[in-house]
Design an enzyme around this catalytic site. Structure first.
Site, PDB file in Angstrom:
ATOM      1  N   ASP A  13       0.736  -1.392   0.142  1.00 24.92           N
ATOM      2  CA  ASP A  13      -0.114   0.244   0.020  1.00 24.92           C
ATOM      3  C   ASP A  13       0.791   1.302  -0.142  1.00 24.92           C
ATOM      4  O   ASP A  13       0.447   2.337   0.669  1.00 24.92           O
ATOM      5  CB  ASP A  13      -1.162   0.026   1.315  1.00 24.92           C
ATOM      6  CG  ASP A  13      -1.703  -1.108   1.086  1.00 24.92           C
ATOM      7  OD1 ASP A  13      -2.181  -1.739   0.202  1.00 24.92           O
ATOM      8  OD2 ASP A  13      -2.069  -1.967   2.150  1.00 24.92           O
ATOM      9  N   LYS A  16       2.112   2.254  -5.406  1.00 21.18           N
ATOM     10  CA  LYS A  16       2.816   1.714  -6.417  1.00 21.18           C
ATOM     11  C   LYS A  16       2.088   2.244  -7.604  1.00 21.18           C
ATOM     12  O   LYS A  16       2.457   2.447  -8.558  1.00 21.18           O
ATOM     13  CB  LYS A  16       2.968   0.271  -6.242  1.00 21.18           C
ATOM     14  CG  LYS A  16       3.853  -0.110  -5.340  1.00 21.18           C
ATOM     15  CD  LYS A  16       3.943  -1.647  -4.910  1.00 21.18           C
ATOM     16  CE  LYS A  16       2.678  -2.332  -4.363  1.00 21.18           C
ATOM     17  NZ  LYS A  16       2.646  -1.987  -2.971  1.00 21.18           N
ATOM     18  N   LYS A  18       0.087   4.577  -8.333  1.00 21.41           N
ATOM     19  CA  LYS A  18       0.274   6.223  -8.624  1.00 21.41           C
ATOM     20  C   LYS A  18       1.598   6.382  -9.316  1.00 21.41           C
ATOM     21  O   LYS A  18       1.568   6.849 -10.574  1.00 21.41           O
ATOM     22  CB  LYS A  18       0.302   6.856  -7.303  1.00 21.41           C
ATOM     23  CG  LYS A  18       0.732   8.711  -7.837  1.00 21.41           C
ATOM     24  CD  LYS A  18       0.405   9.594  -6.876  1.00 21.41           C
ATOM     25  CE  LYS A  18       1.263  10.753  -7.398  1.00 21.41           C
ATOM     26  NZ  LYS A  18       0.730  12.150  -6.608  1.00 21.41           N
ATOM     27  N   GLY A  40      -4.199  -3.794  -4.359  1.00 19.15           N
ATOM     28  CA  GLY A  40      -5.515  -2.767  -4.383  1.00 19.15           C
ATOM     29  C   GLY A  40      -4.422  -1.312  -4.601  1.00 19.15           C
ATOM     30  O   GLY A  40      -4.068  -0.861  -3.974  1.00 19.15           O
ATOM     31  N   HIS A  41      -4.652  -1.326  -6.078  1.00 22.11           N
ATOM     32  CA  HIS A  41      -3.779   0.008  -6.735  1.00 22.11           C
ATOM     33  C   HIS A  41      -4.573   0.923  -7.009  1.00 22.11           C
ATOM     34  O   HIS A  41      -5.372   0.877  -7.925  1.00 22.11           O
ATOM     35  CB  HIS A  41      -2.793  -0.226  -7.837  1.00 22.11           C
ATOM     36  CG  HIS A  41      -1.613  -1.451  -7.252  1.00 22.11           C
ATOM     37  ND1 HIS A  41      -0.858  -2.063  -8.214  1.00 22.11           N
ATOM     38  CD2 HIS A  41      -1.429  -2.034  -5.922  1.00 22.11           C
ATOM     39  CE1 HIS A  41      -0.139  -3.068  -7.465  1.00 22.11           C
ATOM     40  NE2 HIS A  41      -0.493  -2.997  -6.033  1.00 22.11           N
ATOM     41  N   GLN A 223       2.101  -5.991  -3.583  1.00 24.18           N
ATOM     42  CA  GLN A 223       2.567  -6.229  -2.223  1.00 24.18           C
ATOM     43  C   GLN A 223       3.911  -5.568  -2.070  1.00 24.18           C
ATOM     44  O   GLN A 223       4.055  -4.708  -2.577  1.00 24.18           O
ATOM     45  CB  GLN A 223       2.529  -7.776  -1.937  1.00 24.18           C
ATOM     46  CG  GLN A 223       1.204  -8.474  -2.106  1.00 24.18           C
ATOM     47  CD  GLN A 223       0.787  -8.678  -3.225  1.00 24.18           C
ATOM     48  OE1 GLN A 223       1.374  -9.368  -4.096  1.00 24.18           O
ATOM     49  NE2 GLN A 223      -0.739  -8.474  -3.288  1.00 24.18           N
ATOM     50  N   THR A 238       2.711 -12.769   1.910  1.00 24.64           N
ATOM     51  CA  THR A 238       1.991 -13.590   0.861  1.00 24.64           C
ATOM     52  C   THR A 238       2.525 -14.644   0.514  1.00 24.64           C
ATOM     53  O   THR A 238       3.632 -15.157   0.804  1.00 24.64           O
ATOM     54  CB  THR A 238       1.720 -12.108  -0.019  1.00 24.64           C
ATOM     55  OG1 THR A 238       0.472 -12.752  -0.774  1.00 24.64           O
ATOM     56  CG2 THR A 238       2.871 -12.067  -0.956  1.00 24.64           C
ATOM     57  N   SER A 412       5.534  12.313  -3.680  1.00 26.80           N
ATOM     58  CA  SER A 412       4.026  12.423  -3.833  1.00 26.80           C
ATOM     59  C   SER A 412       3.338  13.284  -2.668  1.00 26.80           C
ATOM     60  O   SER A 412       3.723  13.208  -1.385  1.00 26.80           O
ATOM     61  CB  SER A 412       3.337  11.017  -4.033  1.00 26.80           C
ATOM     62  OG  SER A 412       2.111  11.275  -3.990  1.00 26.80           O
TER      63      SER A 412
HETATM   64  P1  IMO Z   1      -0.743  -3.945  -2.759  1.00 26.63           P
HETATM   65  O1  IMO Z   1      -0.240  -4.535  -3.790  1.00 26.63           O
HETATM   66  C1  IMO Z   1      -1.010  -4.773   1.839  1.00 26.63           C
HETATM   67  C2  IMO Z   1      -1.137  -8.836   3.062  1.00 26.63           C
HETATM   68  C3  IMO Z   1      -2.359  -9.205   3.752  1.00 26.63           C
HETATM   69  C4  IMO Z   1      -1.944 -10.216   4.643  1.00 26.63           C
HETATM   70  C5  IMO Z   1      -0.803 -10.912   3.739  1.00 26.63           C
HETATM   71  C6  IMO Z   1      -1.423 -12.183   3.104  1.00 26.63           C
HETATM   72  O2  IMO Z   1      -1.903  -2.977  -2.640  1.00 26.63           O
HETATM   73  O3  IMO Z   1       0.517  -3.270  -1.705  1.00 26.63           O
HETATM   74  P2  IMO Z   1      -2.661 -12.827   1.072  1.00 26.63           P
HETATM   75  O4  IMO Z   1      -4.193 -12.329   0.712  1.00 26.63           O
HETATM   76  O5  IMO Z   1      -1.826 -12.238   0.153  1.00 26.63           O
HETATM   77  O6  IMO Z   1      -2.403 -14.087   1.125  1.00 26.63           O
HETATM   78  O7  IMO Z   1      -2.360 -12.031   2.544  1.00 26.63           O
HETATM   79  O8  IMO Z   1      -0.560 -10.090   2.799  1.00 26.63           O
HETATM   80  N1  IMO Z   1      -1.343  -8.143   1.707  1.00 26.63           N
HETATM   81  C7  IMO Z   1      -1.107  -6.929   1.453  1.00 26.63           C
HETATM   82  N2  IMO Z   1      -1.095  -5.967   2.121  1.00 26.63           N
HETATM   83  N3  IMO Z   1      -0.958  -4.345   0.352  1.00 26.63           N
HETATM   84  C8  IMO Z   1      -1.087  -5.314  -0.432  1.00 26.63           C
HETATM   85  O9  IMO Z   1      -1.060  -5.283  -1.649  1.00 26.63           O
HETATM   86  C9  IMO Z   1      -1.356  -6.912   0.038  1.00 26.63           C
HETATM   87  N4  IMO Z   1      -1.418  -7.739  -0.280  1.00 26.63           N
HETATM   88  C10 IMO Z   1      -1.406  -8.693   0.538  1.00 26.63           C
HETATM   89  O10 IMO Z   1      -2.958  -8.239   4.516  1.00 26.63           O
HETATM   90  O11 IMO Z   1      -1.154  -9.571   5.818  1.00 26.63           O
HETATM   91 MG    MG Z   2      -3.195  -2.389  -1.057  1.00 29.13          MG
END
Ligand code: IMO
Ligand code: MG
Length: 429
Positions: A13, A16, A18, A40-41, A223, A238, A412
């Site tokens: 989060d 990335k 943006k 979630g981008h 992630q 993850t 940013s």
């Molecule tokens: P972006 O790309 C933040 C976290 C979940 C959990 C762990 C495992 O938006 O940065 P999963 O569903 O992947 O098996 O969950 O990883 N997690 C993220 N945290 N941003 C994400 O994606 C995430 N994708 C998975 O909260 O702790």
């Molecule tokens: Mg996210």
């Protein structure tokens, strides 16, 4: 042309989406190389907010967008997402969107298993996004997954479904769950095949052809480093490798074609889900960051855990990814603090550590050693010119560069695409 990887250098989060959107102006192709719709981008362009989960962020500019072999694809989720994004005026067709036929499918049974394992784990749960990511990658590594291209061969598909259910129904029986009927699953897959197959391509070949044509490829990480299956805070991670090295594996582009790595960080730290987090704040400072930064998950809506910037952790990320330059996001969220802390080392039972230890107890017990910097107490919201930043904000950024040993190329100051200070354009340096 320059091919660049963008990755998260904290716990996700970071923003990335943006940065990828901004940089994709100069790119011809944007590729996702791992993860799935757990990402979630968010992009904000001219006041319109796009929340992307599986679609590469280049889709909004109409750039060729590739979902690579390293991604796990929920075709039903993708169909919904495409509808949502098309409704905002973005054109998505097989000319623009290409899905690797070697990518693994996420099925409803994976999502159910994700929920079941989390429930069964009770207090020990990971806090996953519940999208079935872990179970889908497990099937991939165990060689029983169904891949996008399998949908084109009904007889092979039936064999694969039977084999997959041999395992999953055994498991479900043990867990007291209703068994899955092979005919039902075949029906679901045949229906979704009509939707997804027009987008299915040999992803590696499309990319190799683009490279031969001299096109610029931008790799969009999902992630982040501290969620990497090897280098993150395992098991609170993850199920994919998220670091820059995965860009080659998860897309089929050879390493010699990858020129640069841009790391994305927030000006502070957040984490969603369980696991160690040395600089986490449990006081009003943490609440202030959460409220002002709107730190609630894009995918799950969960409140994010918030804390100070951890230079130890980011330095580690810089080294395992080979980061050339950093983008620092959400600087404006720190505008109101009198003092801002930065973690410069860890104390573990009186011993100083300059890295994050892998052991469960040690990683939970390290205490941050802080350096305190004066706040700037004025608004940086929407600032687009470095010279216009308050002196103390410049000092904060300079100190981060010293501690990290890497240049900050972008800053940013709001979610809007244009509210970005570009000090060093990765395509020009
Ligand atoms: P972006 O790309 C933040 C976290 C979940 C959990 C762990 C495992 O938006 O940065 P999963 O569903 O992947 O098996 O969950 O990883 N997690 C993220 N945290 N941003 C994400 O994606 C995430 N994708 C998975 O909260 O702790
Ligand atoms: Mg996210």
């Amino acid at each position: 042309m320059t091919n660049i990887v963008v990755i998260g250098a904290q716990w996700g989060d970071e923003g990335k989406g943006k940065i990828v959107d901004l940089m994709s102006e100069k790119a011809d192709v944007v590729v996702r190389f791992q993860g799935g719709n757990n990402a979630g981008h968010t992009l904000v362009v001219d006041g319109v907010t796009y929340k992307l989960q599986l679609l590469p962020s280049g889709i909004v500019r109409g750039k060729t967008s590739v979902i690579g072999n390293g991604v796990v694809v929920n075709p039903w989720g993708l169909r919904e997402e495409m509808k949502r994004i098309s409704d905002l005026g973005t054109k998505i067709s097989p000319d623009v969107l290409k899905i690797s036929d070697q990518a693994t499918l996420i099925l409803p049974l994976h999502q159910e298993l994700d929920h079941m394992s989390e429930e069964a784990a009770g207090k020990g749960k990971i806090g996953t996004t519940g999208k079935g990511i872990g179970p889908a990658y497990q099937d991939k590594v165990a060689r029983r997954a169904i891949r996008v291209g399998d949908l084109a061969e009904p007889e092979t598909l039936r064999m694969k479904v039977d084999n997959l259910l041999l395992f999953h129904n055994g498991l479900r029986k043990g867990w007291g769950q209703p068994l899955i009927d092979a005919d039902d699953l075949m029906k679901q897959l045949t229906e979704i095949a009509d939707f997804i197959l027009p987008y299915a391509v040999p992803g590696w070949k499309i990319l190799a052809d683009k490279i031969d044509e001299g096109k610029a490829i931008l790799f969009e990480g999902a992630q982040a480093t501290m969620l990497d299956n090897d280098f993150g805070t395992y098991p609170f991670v993850t199920s994919s490798n998220t670091i820059a090295g995965q860009a080659a594996v998860g897309s089929g582009v050879g390493m010699k074609y990858i020129d640069k790595v841009v790391g994305v960080v927030k000006a502070y730290t957040t984490r969603v889900g369980a696991g160690p987090f040395p600089t986490e704040l449990f006081d009003s400072d943490g609440d202030h960051i959460r409220e002002k930064g709107r730190e609630y998950g894009t995918v799950t809506g969960r409140p994010r855990r918030c804390g100070w910037f951890d230079a130890v952790l980011v330095r580690q990320a810089i080294r395992v990814n080979g980061i050339h330059s950093l983008a620092v996001m959400k600087l404006d969220i720190l505008d109101e603090f009198d003092e801002i802390k930065v973690c410069v080392g860890y104390d573990l039972d009186g011993k100083k550590l300059d890295y994050f230890p892998m052991q469960f107890n040690a990683s939970a017990n390290v205490k941050p050693i802080y350096e305190t910097l004066p706040g700037w107490k004025s608004s940086t919201f929407g600032v687009r010119d470095y010279a216009k930043l308050p002196e103390n904000a410049k000092k904060y950024l300079k100190r981060l560069e010293e501690l990290l040993g890497v240049k900050i190329g972008m800053i940013s100051t709001s979610p809007e695409r244009e509210d970005t200070i570009i000090i060093e354009n990765p395509y020009e340096n």
